[in-house]
Design a protein around this motif. Sequence first.
Motif, PDB file in Angstrom:
ATOM      1  N   GLU A 338       0.823  -1.207   0.000  1.00  0.00           N
ATOM      2  CA  GLU A 338       0.000   0.000   0.000  1.00  0.00           C
ATOM      3  C   GLU A 338       0.857   1.258   0.000  1.00  0.00           C
ATOM      4  O   GLU A 338       0.520   2.251  -0.661  1.00  0.00           O
ATOM      5  CB  GLU A 338      -0.930  -0.020   1.204  1.00  0.00           C
ATOM      6  CG  GLU A 338      -2.018  -1.086   1.105  1.00  0.00           C
ATOM      7  CD  GLU A 338      -2.820  -1.231   2.378  1.00  0.00           C
ATOM      8  OE1 GLU A 338      -2.472  -0.544   3.378  1.00  0.00           O
ATOM      9  OE2 GLU A 338      -3.787  -2.021   2.400  1.00  0.00           O
ATOM     10  N   ALA A 342       0.873   4.071  -2.930  1.00  0.00           N
ATOM     11  CA  ALA A 342       0.641   5.485  -2.616  1.00  0.00           C
ATOM     12  C   ALA A 342       1.686   6.373  -3.271  1.00  0.00           C
ATOM     13  O   ALA A 342       1.376   7.471  -3.758  1.00  0.00           O
ATOM     14  CB  ALA A 342       0.638   5.685  -1.103  1.00  0.00           C
ATOM     15  N   GLN A 348      -5.129  14.158  -6.117  1.00  0.00           N
ATOM     16  CA  GLN A 348      -5.276  15.318  -5.256  1.00  0.00           C
ATOM     17  C   GLN A 348      -6.316  16.258  -5.874  1.00  0.00           C
ATOM     18  O   GLN A 348      -6.711  16.088  -7.015  1.00  0.00           O
ATOM     19  CB  GLN A 348      -3.951  16.070  -5.080  1.00  0.00           C
ATOM     20  CG  GLN A 348      -3.422  16.682  -6.374  1.00  0.00           C
ATOM     21  CD  GLN A 348      -2.115  17.436  -6.193  1.00  0.00           C
ATOM     22  OE1 GLN A 348      -1.262  17.049  -5.411  1.00  0.00           O
ATOM     23  NE2 GLN A 348      -1.943  18.525  -6.922  1.00  0.00           N
ATOM     24  N   ARG A 373      -4.994  19.544  -1.712  1.00  0.00           N
ATOM     25  CA  ARG A 373      -5.315  18.545  -0.701  1.00  0.00           C
ATOM     26  C   ARG A 373      -5.024  17.179  -1.297  1.00  0.00           C
ATOM     27  O   ARG A 373      -5.703  16.714  -2.222  1.00  0.00           O
ATOM     28  CB  ARG A 373      -6.789  18.633  -0.304  1.00  0.00           C
ATOM     29  CG  ARG A 373      -7.229  17.571   0.689  1.00  0.00           C
ATOM     30  CD  ARG A 373      -6.629  17.799   2.078  1.00  0.00           C
ATOM     31  NE  ARG A 373      -7.155  16.822   3.040  1.00  0.00           N
ATOM     32  CZ  ARG A 373      -6.824  16.791   4.325  1.00  0.00           C
ATOM     33  NH1 ARG A 373      -5.970  17.690   4.819  1.00  0.00           N
ATOM     34  NH2 ARG A 373      -7.340  15.891   5.125  1.00  0.00           N
ATOM     35  N   ASP A 375      -4.926  13.214  -1.659  1.00  0.00           N
ATOM     36  CA  ASP A 375      -5.831  12.143  -1.244  1.00  0.00           C
ATOM     37  C   ASP A 375      -5.150  11.202  -0.252  1.00  0.00           C
ATOM     38  O   ASP A 375      -3.915  11.066  -0.234  1.00  0.00           O
ATOM     39  CB  ASP A 375      -6.277  11.323  -2.458  1.00  0.00           C
ATOM     40  CG  ASP A 375      -7.352  12.027  -3.259  1.00  0.00           C
ATOM     41  OD1 ASP A 375      -7.584  13.225  -3.029  1.00  0.00           O
ATOM     42  OD2 ASP A 375      -7.959  11.374  -4.128  1.00  0.00           O
ATOM     43  N   ARG A 376      -5.968  10.529   0.547  1.00  0.00           N
ATOM     44  CA  ARG A 376      -5.464   9.455   1.389  1.00  0.00           C
ATOM     45  C   ARG A 376      -4.918   8.342   0.498  1.00  0.00           C
ATOM     46  O   ARG A 376      -5.518   7.992  -0.512  1.00  0.00           O
ATOM     47  CB  ARG A 376      -6.573   8.908   2.279  1.00  0.00           C
ATOM     48  CG  ARG A 376      -7.063   9.886   3.339  1.00  0.00           C
ATOM     49  CD  ARG A 376      -6.043  10.032   4.450  1.00  0.00           C
ATOM     50  NE  ARG A 376      -6.515  10.913   5.518  1.00  0.00           N
ATOM     51  CZ  ARG A 376      -5.785  11.246   6.571  1.00  0.00           C
ATOM     52  NH1 ARG A 376      -4.550  10.772   6.688  1.00  0.00           N
ATOM     53  NH2 ARG A 376      -6.269  12.047   7.492  1.00  0.00           N
ATOM     54  N   GLY A 377      -3.782   7.799   0.860  1.00  0.00           N
ATOM     55  CA  GLY A 377      -3.178   6.756   0.046  1.00  0.00           C
ATOM     56  C   GLY A 377      -2.556   7.286  -1.225  1.00  0.00           C
ATOM     57  O   GLY A 377      -2.481   6.569  -2.228  1.00  0.00           O
ATOM     58  N   TRP A 379       0.457  10.463  -2.947  1.00  0.00           N
ATOM     59  CA  TRP A 379       1.475  11.480  -2.739  1.00  0.00           C
ATOM     60  C   TRP A 379       1.177  12.754  -3.517  1.00  0.00           C
ATOM     61  O   TRP A 379       1.819  13.771  -3.303  1.00  0.00           O
ATOM     62  CB  TRP A 379       2.850  10.946  -3.162  1.00  0.00           C
ATOM     63  CG  TRP A 379       3.484  10.036  -2.155  1.00  0.00           C
ATOM     64  CD1 TRP A 379       2.880   9.415  -1.103  1.00  0.00           C
ATOM     65  CD2 TRP A 379       4.862   9.644  -2.118  1.00  0.00           C
ATOM     66  NE1 TRP A 379       3.781   8.649  -0.405  1.00  0.00           N
ATOM     67  CE2 TRP A 379       5.020   8.771  -1.002  1.00  0.00           C
ATOM     68  CE3 TRP A 379       5.970   9.922  -2.900  1.00  0.00           C
ATOM     69  CZ2 TRP A 379       6.243   8.201  -0.671  1.00  0.00           C
ATOM     70  CZ3 TRP A 379       7.195   9.344  -2.571  1.00  0.00           C
ATOM     71  CH2 TRP A 379       7.332   8.498  -1.463  1.00  0.00           C
ATOM     72  N   ASP A 394       0.746  11.979   2.059  1.00  0.00           N
ATOM     73  CA  ASP A 394      -0.523  11.268   2.187  1.00  0.00           C
ATOM     74  C   ASP A 394      -1.546  12.045   3.026  1.00  0.00           C
ATOM     75  O   ASP A 394      -1.363  12.265   4.218  1.00  0.00           O
ATOM     76  CB  ASP A 394      -0.239   9.912   2.843  1.00  0.00           C
ATOM     77  CG  ASP A 394      -1.449   9.003   2.891  1.00  0.00           C
ATOM     78  OD1 ASP A 394      -2.578   9.505   2.873  1.00  0.00           O
ATOM     79  OD2 ASP A 394      -1.261   7.781   2.940  1.00  0.00           O
ATOM     80  N   GLY A 395      -2.652  12.476   2.393  1.00  0.00           N
ATOM     81  CA  GLY A 395      -3.758  13.106   3.096  1.00  0.00           C
ATOM     82  C   GLY A 395      -3.503  14.508   3.612  1.00  0.00           C
ATOM     83  O   GLY A 395      -4.339  15.051   4.357  1.00  0.00           O
ATOM     84  N   ARG A 396      -2.428  15.155   3.216  1.00  0.00           N
ATOM     85  CA  ARG A 396      -2.079  16.463   3.766  1.00  0.00           C
ATOM     86  C   ARG A 396      -2.495  17.612   2.850  1.00  0.00           C
ATOM     87  O   ARG A 396      -2.720  17.422   1.652  1.00  0.00           O
ATOM     88  CB  ARG A 396      -0.570  16.527   4.037  1.00  0.00           C
ATOM     89  CG  ARG A 396      -0.092  15.475   5.025  1.00  0.00           C
ATOM     90  CD  ARG A 396       1.407  15.401   5.109  1.00  0.00           C
ATOM     91  NE  ARG A 396       1.999  16.617   5.661  1.00  0.00           N
ATOM     92  CZ  ARG A 396       3.314  16.818   5.778  1.00  0.00           C
ATOM     93  NH1 ARG A 396       4.156  15.864   5.359  1.00  0.00           N
ATOM     94  NH2 ARG A 396       3.780  17.922   6.282  1.00  0.00           N
ATOM     95  N   THR A 397      -2.590  18.794   3.414  1.00  0.00           N
ATOM     96  CA  THR A 397      -2.850  20.017   2.653  1.00  0.00           C
ATOM     97  C   THR A 397      -1.538  20.761   2.478  1.00  0.00           C
ATOM     98  O   THR A 397      -0.798  20.979   3.448  1.00  0.00           O
ATOM     99  CB  THR A 397      -3.863  20.917   3.378  1.00  0.00           C
ATOM    100  OG1 THR A 397      -5.116  20.221   3.483  1.00  0.00           O
ATOM    101  CG2 THR A 397      -4.085  22.208   2.602  1.00  0.00           C
TER     102      THR A 397
END
Length: 409
Positions: A338, A342, A348, A373, A375-377, A379, A394-397
Amino acid sequence: MSATRVLAVLAGALALAFAALPAGAQDEGGATGLHLSGFATLGATAVDRSDLWFYRSGFNKPGKRRVDFGNDTLAGVQGSLRLGKAGDLTVQAMTHESPLGSYDPRITWAFWRFAPTPTLSARIGRLRAPFFMLSDSLYVNYAHPWVRPPQEVYSLNPFSDLDGFDLLWQVPLGRLDLEIKPYYGTGRIDLLDEGKARMRRIRGLNLALVGEHFSLHAGHGEGRLQLRWNDPAYHQLVGALNLAGGAAAALPARLSGKQGHAGFSSAGFQWDDGRNMLIGEFVYRRADRYVNSAHAWYLTAGRRFGAFTPYLTLARQRQERPVARADGLPAPLAAAVEAFAASRNDAQRSLAVGTRWDFARDTAFKVEWSRARVDRGAWGSYFPNSATPGTTPDGRTVHLLSLSLDVVF
């Protein structure tokens, strides 16, 4: 004769012709036989996260400083030589930071064109890969309102060159022109850490409807995909999968090899009445292995106020199928699969605002701020700083400031 030999012959013939031809040489019709032009961009980007770098897939190597000049800085020169009334040779060379971290110049165009009629032409040699609506002007940043074309869309297919041939047939339809463009060839690119990717037997068709203030584009291309990752994360994962054996040992064949197939579809429009502009594009990538399947879109609206053109862009990329699935694997190995998937997922969504200032002839200065932003999973368009291991986008703004100075000459 191989594609490399064809390119060498074309480039060599044009170089010899340039050397032998006086700068003011005229063809039989009185037009200049030799035409030289160029373009350049000096760009800088800064991310608000000290542990992340901005990265253009297939274009550059992630920078090592908070302010990075490698993402957008480039220069290109182009020469075209008329050969009689129906033919010409064109060579373009360009330099920018490669995924290997070098600025070695490379031939990006080297083709012979034959146009027996004003509405029909054929080209053979190295061409721009026509996967997007804006492929022909992809690196001529002066031609675009943005600092760079939206990465949610343009990262989905990093192949920029095509060694092969194409045809262009223009059909008048009243006040509109229909352009029909079939193509065929092979593309190659470098990846990070000396990885390689190649598409063979690429065949496709583009259609465009062009009017006074607007144009519509639709296209589809597909071919055989070969890909060899060479980064440490890939080698570590493959070693663990092979060691585990069983179903896990079958996964490496889906991560890298020579048996892939990929298809790419795009549709877009441009409307510009000289004061207002609206640009949109949708793309879809389908692959059976090595890379994920995904779709993306963007929409840009802008308005000119004298020399200034402020604009707003919304963009989104979504993954549809990952590079590999971890179903049925032991928990530690599933987590490794996983994490690898990712790192190959650019999904994003972003909002960008910017302005273009045409302060001199053939020169523009641009400023752009974007909020992405990831997405989860995934880069997204960012890469972790190796100085902070274990941290990913991963998952960050993430906020990105981009500046560029674009010229054509």
